[in-house]
Motif scaffolding. Sequence first.
Motif, PDB file in Angstrom:
ATOM      1  N   ILE A 140       0.851  -1.180   0.000  1.00  0.00           N
ATOM      2  CA  ILE A 140       0.000   0.000   0.000  1.00  0.00           C
ATOM      3  C   ILE A 140       0.890   1.234   0.000  1.00  0.00           C
ATOM      4  CG2 ILE A 140      -0.278   0.002   2.531  1.00  0.00           C
ATOM      5  CD1 ILE A 140      -3.193   1.027   1.952  1.00  0.00           C
ATOM      6  N   VAL A 141       0.570   2.167  -0.879  1.00  0.00           N
ATOM      7  CA  VAL A 141       1.359   3.393  -1.077  1.00  0.00           C
ATOM      8  C   VAL A 141       0.427   4.574  -0.874  1.00  0.00           C
ATOM      9  CG1 VAL A 141       2.751   4.726  -2.696  1.00  0.00           C
ATOM     10  CG2 VAL A 141       2.823   2.224  -2.756  1.00  0.00           C
ATOM     11  N   VAL A 142       0.853   5.547  -0.072  1.00  0.00           N
ATOM     12  CA  VAL A 142       0.034   6.736   0.164  1.00  0.00           C
ATOM     13  C   VAL A 142       0.903   7.979   0.064  1.00  0.00           C
ATOM     14  CG1 VAL A 142       0.333   6.594   2.679  1.00  0.00           C
ATOM     15  CG2 VAL A 142      -1.628   7.823   1.736  1.00  0.00           C
ATOM     16  N   VAL A 204       4.785   7.243   1.084  1.00  0.00           N
ATOM     17  CA  VAL A 204       5.054   6.247   2.126  1.00  0.00           C
ATOM     18  C   VAL A 204       4.491   4.914   1.647  1.00  0.00           C
ATOM     19  CG1 VAL A 204       4.718   5.596   4.530  1.00  0.00           C
ATOM     20  CG2 VAL A 204       4.874   8.019   3.903  1.00  0.00           C
ATOM     21  N   GLU A 205       5.322   3.880   1.654  1.00  0.00           N
ATOM     22  CA  GLU A 205       4.860   2.565   1.203  1.00  0.00           C
ATOM     23  C   GLU A 205       5.243   1.491   2.206  1.00  0.00           C
ATOM     24  OE1 GLU A 205       7.177   1.197  -2.359  1.00  0.00           O
ATOM     25  OE2 GLU A 205       7.845   3.294  -2.320  1.00  0.00           O
ATOM     26  N   LEU A 213      -5.970  -5.190   5.586  1.00  0.00           N
ATOM     27  CA  LEU A 213      -5.958  -4.152   4.565  1.00  0.00           C
ATOM     28  C   LEU A 213      -7.021  -3.086   4.817  1.00  0.00           C
ATOM     29  CD1 LEU A 213      -4.679  -3.134   1.954  1.00  0.00           C
ATOM     30  CD2 LEU A 213      -6.262  -4.602   0.685  1.00  0.00           C
ATOM     31  N   THR A 214      -8.245  -3.486   5.084  1.00  0.00           N
ATOM     32  CA  THR A 214      -9.322  -2.514   5.321  1.00  0.00           C
ATOM     33  C   THR A 214      -9.028  -1.644   6.536  1.00  0.00           C
ATOM     34  OG1 THR A 214     -10.965  -3.980   4.325  1.00  0.00           O
ATOM     35  CG2 THR A 214     -11.789  -2.270   5.788  1.00  0.00           C
ATOM     36  N   LYS A 215      -8.523  -2.254   7.599  1.00  0.00           N
ATOM     37  CA  LYS A 215      -8.198  -1.502   8.809  1.00  0.00           C
ATOM     38  C   LYS A 215      -7.097  -0.492   8.540  1.00  0.00           C
ATOM     39  CE  LYS A 215      -7.048  -2.227  13.699  1.00  0.00           C
ATOM     40  NZ  LYS A 215      -6.736  -3.267  14.726  1.00  0.00           N
ATOM     41  N   ASP A 232      -2.472   3.859  -3.376  1.00  0.00           N
ATOM     42  CA  ASP A 232      -2.454   2.761  -4.337  1.00  0.00           C
ATOM     43  C   ASP A 232      -2.302   1.442  -3.585  1.00  0.00           C
ATOM     44  OD1 ASP A 232      -2.386   4.540  -6.616  1.00  0.00           O
ATOM     45  OD2 ASP A 232      -0.270   4.897  -6.146  1.00  0.00           O
ATOM     46  N   ILE A 233      -2.881   0.380  -4.146  1.00  0.00           N
ATOM     47  CA  ILE A 233      -2.769  -0.959  -3.568  1.00  0.00           C
ATOM     48  C   ILE A 233      -2.296  -1.909  -4.665  1.00  0.00           C
ATOM     49  CG2 ILE A 233      -4.003  -2.869  -2.474  1.00  0.00           C
ATOM     50  CD1 ILE A 233      -6.024  -0.757  -1.465  1.00  0.00           C
ATOM     51  N   PHE A 234      -1.210  -2.631  -4.381  1.00  0.00           N
ATOM     52  CA  PHE A 234      -0.636  -3.564  -5.351  1.00  0.00           C
ATOM     53  C   PHE A 234      -0.590  -4.968  -4.756  1.00  0.00           C
ATOM     54  CE2 PHE A 234       1.400   0.589  -5.943  1.00  0.00           C
ATOM     55  CZ  PHE A 234       1.146   0.840  -7.290  1.00  0.00           C
ATOM     56  N   PRO A 235      -1.176  -5.963  -5.438  1.00  0.00           N
ATOM     57  CA  PRO A 235      -1.022  -7.347  -4.966  1.00  0.00           C
ATOM     58  C   PRO A 235       0.419  -7.808  -5.153  1.00  0.00           C
ATOM     59  CG  PRO A 235      -2.151  -7.300  -7.081  1.00  0.00           C
ATOM     60  CD  PRO A 235      -2.006  -5.870  -6.651  1.00  0.00           C
ATOM     61  N   LEU A 236       0.908  -8.594  -4.205  1.00  0.00           N
ATOM     62  CA  LEU A 236       2.302  -9.051  -4.234  1.00  0.00           C
ATOM     63  C   LEU A 236       2.378 -10.555  -4.434  1.00  0.00           C
ATOM     64  CD1 LEU A 236       3.727  -6.990  -1.212  1.00  0.00           C
ATOM     65  CD2 LEU A 236       3.858  -6.419  -3.645  1.00  0.00           C
TER      66      LEU A 236
END
Length: 371
Positions: A140-142, A204-205, A213-215, A232-236
């Motif tokens: 997760i990137v903000v 910040v990532e 994730l939701t929390k 942004d949200i990226f599956p790993l």
Amino acid sequence: MKREYKNNDVFHVIEEWAPKHLAYDWDNVGLQIGTYNKTVKKVMIALDVLESVVDEAIEKKVDLIIAHHPLLFNPVKRINLDTPQGRIIHKLLTNHITVYAAHTNLDVANGGVNDMLFDLLGIVSRDNLTEVSRQKLYKIVVYVPATHVDKVRSAMSEAGAGHIGNYSHCTFQTNGQGTFKPLEGTNPYIGTKNELEFVDELKVETIVQEKRLTKVINGIIDAHPYEEVAYDIFPLENQGETFGIGRIGTLSATMKLRDLCEYVKSTLKVPNMRVIGDLDKNVRKIAILGGSGEKYIHLARQKGADVYITGDMSFHVAQDAWQMGLSVIDAGHYIEKVMKQATKLFLEKELDNNLIEIITSETNTEPFQFI
């Protein structure tokens, strides 16, 4: 500061530990009877929801029963108050007692029923008997103005992001410049309507488990100063936490099967048990599956177990284990009662004990007697 707990607050804590998606597809976990929204001041942990357990809950003025074995497995076609199930449902509803079940999801969860049994028996070097699920991971990137980066980063970490192995609060940040133009109807924290704004920001990532994730997203939004938060949200492809049914590991020292039986009886408080195998055989590698585990005897043997501890062994499966040289201790289904005290301690750690009381059921729900 929280002033009271609702049932759903307790459910959420349980599901952080034992997510419902870990349950087998034939299982029925989660809310059984009652409501998500009632204020709860007293919780009772029980293995089963029998009428005697419900009577105990009524006497002790319990608001919520957390059970391991679901009250409702099959669809209810009628509620007949002349039957045990009908009386149970009637008593629960008329006394406003909610029932929630954490069953095979609590068996599979790390720290769940099978780990509880391992902990009590002091078995080390544990592994899953068989893997059933693997936790998905996301990055997760903000993008945050420099003035609030510490607050947002802290909120992400406190919500459970940034765990890598035995490290927490793992993040990476880079400096940059963000642009935006507030349009009509906005109330920007920074900038002027209809004018392009340039702001020094940090990206910040971090990494986060799917169950958190939701929390984490909610924590970011609450801590971030902007009306509209850019993230942004990226599956790993990274390998996440694994979940499995049963456990296998080794005793700290080799012992006779006879002595292991006595140790299990004493430690798990089992008055009697059935045993398959040579009682004078030396054993060290142990597999455990609480509840009914007979269909995993071949896997236990393939994994090199000397002894398999489980319950509900049927005659022909017991013969199969005997013939393949796998010793089995059938300690009964009721050994899963270990979940009561362990779940109590877990909830006491996670919840404010000034607002909610956690107790364990004292009712014996073991149906078998030995004479």
